[in-house]
Motif scaffolding. Structure first.
Motif, PDB file in Angstrom:
ATOM      1  N   ILE A   1     -15.157  26.655 -30.007  1.00 56.72           N
ATOM      2  CA  ILE A   1     -15.282  25.191 -29.625  1.00 56.72           C
ATOM      3  C   ILE A   1     -14.045  24.731 -29.189  1.00 56.72           C
ATOM      4  CG2 ILE A   1     -15.888  23.248 -30.928  1.00 56.72           C
ATOM      5  CD1 ILE A   1     -17.820  24.890 -32.746  1.00 56.72           C
ATOM      6  N   GLU A   2     -13.885  24.121 -28.103  1.00 56.33           N
ATOM      7  CA  GLU A   2     -12.732  23.383 -27.458  1.00 56.33           C
ATOM      8  C   GLU A   2     -12.652  22.326 -28.153  1.00 56.33           C
ATOM      9  OE1 GLU A   2     -10.384  22.408 -23.486  1.00 56.33           O
ATOM     10  OE2 GLU A   2     -12.441  22.727 -23.508  1.00 56.33           O
ATOM     11  N   LYS A   3     -11.233  21.960 -28.327  1.00 51.96           N
ATOM     12  CA  LYS A   3     -10.768  20.858 -29.129  1.00 51.96           C
ATOM     13  C   LYS A   3      -9.505  20.300 -28.612  1.00 51.96           C
ATOM     14  CE  LYS A   3      -8.257  23.364 -33.008  1.00 51.96           C
ATOM     15  NZ  LYS A   3      -6.882  23.138 -32.446  1.00 51.96           N
ATOM     16  N   ILE A   4      -9.281  19.064 -28.562  1.00 57.14           N
ATOM     17  CA  ILE A   4      -7.935  18.446 -28.197  1.00 57.14           C
ATOM     18  C   ILE A   4      -6.991  17.774 -29.241  1.00 57.14           C
ATOM     19  CG2 ILE A   4      -8.520  18.009 -25.681  1.00 57.14           C
ATOM     20  CD1 ILE A   4      -8.833  15.246 -26.643  1.00 57.14           C
ATOM     21  N   SER A   5      -7.833  17.813 -30.555  1.00 54.07           N
ATOM     22  CA  SER A   5      -7.333  17.315 -31.907  1.00 54.07           C
ATOM     23  C   SER A   5      -6.663  18.635 -32.104  1.00 54.07           C
ATOM     24  CB  SER A   5      -8.107  16.869 -32.671  1.00 54.07           C
ATOM     25  OG  SER A   5      -9.431  17.862 -33.029  1.00 54.07           O
ATOM     26  N   PHE A   6      -5.458  18.292 -33.292  1.00 54.01           N
ATOM     27  CA  PHE A   6      -4.982  19.354 -33.739  1.00 54.01           C
ATOM     28  C   PHE A   6      -5.749  20.068 -35.025  1.00 54.01           C
ATOM     29  CE2 PHE A   6      -1.053  16.961 -31.975  1.00 54.01           C
ATOM     30  CZ  PHE A   6      -0.752  17.833 -31.114  1.00 54.01           C
ATOM     31  N   SER A   7      -6.233  18.949 -35.683  1.00 52.58           N
ATOM     32  CA  SER A   7      -7.299  19.551 -36.939  1.00 52.58           C
ATOM     33  C   SER A   7      -8.573  20.028 -36.138  1.00 52.58           C
ATOM     34  CB  SER A   7      -7.171  18.508 -37.952  1.00 52.58           C
ATOM     35  OG  SER A   7      -8.336  18.873 -38.754  1.00 52.58           O
ATOM     36  N   CYS A   8      -9.174  21.010 -36.599  1.00 46.97           N
ATOM     37  CA  CYS A   8     -10.428  21.243 -36.310  1.00 46.97           C
ATOM     38  C   CYS A   8     -11.547  20.415 -36.769  1.00 46.97           C
ATOM     39  CB  CYS A   8     -10.885  22.681 -36.769  1.00 46.97           C
ATOM     40  SG  CYS A   8      -9.723  24.109 -36.044  1.00 46.97           S
ATOM     41  N   CYS A   9     -11.170  19.613 -37.993  1.00 46.34           N
ATOM     42  CA  CYS A   9     -11.901  18.821 -38.362  1.00 46.34           C
ATOM     43  C   CYS A   9     -12.129  17.375 -37.812  1.00 46.34           C
ATOM     44  CB  CYS A   9     -11.745  18.422 -39.876  1.00 46.34           C
ATOM     45  SG  CYS A   9     -11.623  19.920 -41.205  1.00 46.34           S
TER      46      CYS A   9
ATOM     47  N   VAL B   1      -6.305  22.431 -42.656  1.00 47.58           N
ATOM     48  CA  VAL B   1      -6.115  22.725 -44.113  1.00 47.58           C
ATOM     49  C   VAL B   1      -6.351  21.537 -44.916  1.00 47.58           C
ATOM     50  CG1 VAL B   1      -5.004  23.614 -46.284  1.00 47.58           C
ATOM     51  CG2 VAL B   1      -5.334  25.205 -44.062  1.00 47.58           C
ATOM     52  N   ILE B   2      -5.415  20.650 -44.595  1.00 48.27           N
ATOM     53  CA  ILE B   2      -5.507  19.322 -45.300  1.00 48.27           C
ATOM     54  C   ILE B   2      -6.815  18.537 -45.199  1.00 48.27           C
ATOM     55  CG2 ILE B   2      -4.349  17.059 -45.250  1.00 48.27           C
ATOM     56  CD1 ILE B   2      -1.739  18.347 -44.355  1.00 48.27           C
ATOM     57  N   ASP B   3      -7.373  18.509 -43.975  1.00 48.59           N
ATOM     58  CA  ASP B   3      -8.657  17.885 -43.602  1.00 48.59           C
ATOM     59  C   ASP B   3      -9.659  18.608 -44.362  1.00 48.59           C
ATOM     60  OD1 ASP B   3      -7.590  15.870 -42.401  1.00 48.59           O
ATOM     61  OD2 ASP B   3      -8.011  16.688 -40.353  1.00 48.59           O
ATOM     62  N   LEU B   4      -9.836  20.029 -44.428  1.00 49.11           N
ATOM     63  CA  LEU B   4     -10.880  20.432 -45.187  1.00 49.11           C
ATOM     64  C   LEU B   4     -10.976  20.198 -46.740  1.00 49.11           C
ATOM     65  CD1 LEU B   4     -10.497  24.123 -43.624  1.00 49.11           C
ATOM     66  CD2 LEU B   4     -12.736  22.418 -43.380  1.00 49.11           C
ATOM     67  N   ILE B   5      -9.524  19.991 -47.199  1.00 51.62           N
ATOM     68  CA  ILE B   5      -9.499  19.684 -48.641  1.00 51.62           C
ATOM     69  C   ILE B   5     -10.128  18.450 -48.887  1.00 51.62           C
ATOM     70  CG2 ILE B   5      -7.690  19.260 -50.448  1.00 51.62           C
ATOM     71  CD1 ILE B   5      -6.072  21.770 -49.256  1.00 51.62           C
ATOM     72  N   ASP B   6      -9.661  17.282 -47.904  1.00 52.83           N
ATOM     73  CA  ASP B   6     -10.050  15.974 -48.047  1.00 52.83           C
ATOM     74  C   ASP B   6     -11.602  16.097 -47.957  1.00 52.83           C
ATOM     75  OD1 ASP B   6      -7.357  15.168 -48.528  1.00 52.83           O
ATOM     76  OD2 ASP B   6      -7.238  14.431 -46.147  1.00 52.83           O
TER      77      ASP B   6
ATOM     78  N   ALA C   1       4.980  25.126 -43.836  1.00 54.96           N
ATOM     79  CA  ALA C   1       3.401  25.120 -43.909  1.00 54.96           C
ATOM     80  C   ALA C   1       2.740  25.339 -45.138  1.00 54.96           C
ATOM     81  CB  ALA C   1       3.130  25.301 -42.516  1.00 54.96           C
ATOM     82  N   ILE C   2       2.922  26.886 -45.355  1.00 52.63           N
ATOM     83  CA  ILE C   2       2.616  27.467 -46.442  1.00 52.63           C
ATOM     84  C   ILE C   2       3.013  26.625 -47.693  1.00 52.63           C
ATOM     85  CG2 ILE C   2       2.441  29.522 -47.769  1.00 52.63           C
ATOM     86  CD1 ILE C   2       2.720  31.199 -45.097  1.00 52.63           C
ATOM     87  N   GLU C   3       4.213  26.223 -48.014  1.00 54.35           N
ATOM     88  CA  GLU C   3       4.503  25.508 -49.086  1.00 54.35           C
ATOM     89  C   GLU C   3       3.674  24.361 -49.343  1.00 54.35           C
ATOM     90  OE1 GLU C   3       8.616  24.800 -49.270  1.00 54.35           O
ATOM     91  OE2 GLU C   3       9.252  26.943 -49.069  1.00 54.35           O
ATOM     92  N   ARG C   4       3.456  23.320 -48.143  1.00 54.57           N
ATOM     93  CA  ARG C   4       2.922  22.209 -48.171  1.00 54.57           C
ATOM     94  C   ARG C   4       1.122  22.646 -48.535  1.00 54.57           C
ATOM     95  NH1 ARG C   4       1.966  17.204 -44.180  1.00 54.57           N
ATOM     96  NH2 ARG C   4       0.596  16.339 -45.424  1.00 54.57           N
ATOM     97  N   MET C   5       0.654  23.548 -47.763  1.00 53.51           N
ATOM     98  CA  MET C   5      -0.706  24.083 -47.827  1.00 53.51           C
ATOM     99  C   MET C   5      -1.061  24.350 -49.518  1.00 53.51           C
ATOM    100  SD  MET C   5      -1.783  25.953 -44.453  1.00 53.51           S
ATOM    101  CE  MET C   5      -0.380  26.870 -44.017  1.00 53.51           C
ATOM    102  N   LYS C   6      -0.034  24.877 -50.052  1.00 62.14           N
ATOM    103  CA  LYS C   6      -0.221  25.246 -51.434  1.00 62.14           C
ATOM    104  C   LYS C   6      -0.190  23.966 -52.365  1.00 62.14           C
ATOM    105  CE  LYS C   6       2.799  28.997 -51.800  1.00 62.14           C
ATOM    106  NZ  LYS C   6       3.530  30.084 -52.506  1.00 62.14           N
ATOM    107  N   LYS C   7       0.842  23.029 -51.968  1.00 65.45           N
ATOM    108  CA  LYS C   7       0.749  21.914 -52.721  1.00 65.45           C
ATOM    109  C   LYS C   7      -0.439  20.922 -52.660  1.00 65.45           C
ATOM    110  CE  LYS C   7       5.775  21.649 -53.063  1.00 65.45           C
ATOM    111  NZ  LYS C   7       6.876  21.088 -52.593  1.00 65.45           N
ATOM    112  N   GLU C   8      -1.102  21.086 -51.411  1.00 69.39           N
ATOM    113  CA  GLU C   8      -2.146  20.363 -51.257  1.00 69.39           C
ATOM    114  C   GLU C   8      -3.377  20.777 -51.791  1.00 69.39           C
ATOM    115  OE1 GLU C   8      -2.414  17.525 -49.363  1.00 69.39           O
ATOM    116  OE2 GLU C   8      -0.389  17.384 -48.782  1.00 69.39           O
ATOM    117  N   GLY C   9      -3.480  22.114 -52.103  1.00 65.96           N
ATOM    118  CA  GLY C   9      -4.559  22.801 -52.910  1.00 65.96           C
ATOM    119  C   GLY C   9      -5.229  23.977 -52.247  1.00 65.96           C
ATOM    120  N   ALA C  10      -4.632  24.316 -51.271  1.00 66.63           N
ATOM    121  CA  ALA C  10      -5.338  25.534 -50.547  1.00 66.63           C
ATOM    122  C   ALA C  10      -4.837  26.915 -51.219  1.00 66.63           C
ATOM    123  CB  ALA C  10      -4.489  25.902 -49.031  1.00 66.63           C
ATOM    124  N   ILE C  11      -5.619  27.927 -51.018  1.00 68.66           N
ATOM    125  CA  ILE C  11      -5.523  29.058 -51.677  1.00 68.66           C
ATOM    126  C   ILE C  11      -4.802  29.998 -50.653  1.00 68.66           C
ATOM    127  CG2 ILE C  11      -6.617  31.454 -52.680  1.00 68.66           C
ATOM    128  CD1 ILE C  11      -8.754  29.465 -53.564  1.00 68.66           C
TER     129      ILE C  11
END
Length: 179
Positions: free
Chosen positions: A73-81, A113-118, A141-151
């Motif tokens: 699936i092509e996108k032009i947005s940065f987030s897949c969401c 990742v941020i949008d999936l959590i949201d 980025a990994i530090e931020r993803m962890k703080k946002e709630g990603a595993i």
């Protein structure tokens, strides 16, 4: 919380011809190959995104060949969401855990990742299957993803967690892949 294969899908983000050669990780393509083969052995649905194919080219042929049954699936947005077709596909699968692999860690991976959590999902970021051009960008980025709630996990760890038991054909397949 244990991640269960029945409630898991995967999103492979932007592993494209003109982008992959600039990544900092020398092992990225090899690691992705192992992850994808293991996910296929586990019957985990896999979604593939492509960022602006006119500029970055299609998904690299090795990955594309492994995922012939998956729609890119092509996108032009940065987030897949932010790509309605991609978000709809994720929603229609109705899974809690979303395995995330791809590039670049600090742009498309992070924003997805941020949008999936949201959106109420739990992203499982496969650390050895993401990369950026600069190592520090990935680290931050990994530090931020962890703080946002990603595993945060690795391909070997997630594959055996999803497999759950030894002594079956899936276990044998995954064991061969990670050796």
């Amino acid at each position: 919380m244990r991640i269960l294969k029945e409630n898991t899908t995967a999103v492979i983000i932007d592993i494209q011809e003109r982008l992959l050669p600039h990544m900092n990780s020398k092992e990225l393509l090899k690691n992705l190959t192992i992850l994808i083969e293991g996910l296929k052995a586990l019957d985990i649905p896999i979604i593939v995104s492509e960022q602006y194919t006119k500029g970055l080219g299609p998904t690299v042929s090795k990955i594309k060949g492994m995922l012939e049954d998956s729609e890119n699936i092509e996108k032009i947005s940065f987030s897949c969401c932010d790509e309605p077709k991609l978000q709809e596909k994720i929603d229609n699968l109705n899974k809690e855990w979303i395995i995330i692999a791809g590039i670049e860690s600090h742009i498309c991976v992070l924003q997805t990742v941020i949008d999936l959590i949201d959106n109420g999902y739990t992203p499982v970021v496969i650390e050895d299957c993401i990369s950026s051009r600069k190592e520090n960008d990935k680290k931050i980025a990994i530090e931020r993803m962890k703080k946002e709630g990603a595993i945060i996990s690795t391909y070997e760890s997630i594959l055996f967690e999803l497999c759950r038991y030894a002594g079956n054909d899936t276990f044998k397949t995954i064991s061969k892949l990670v050796k």
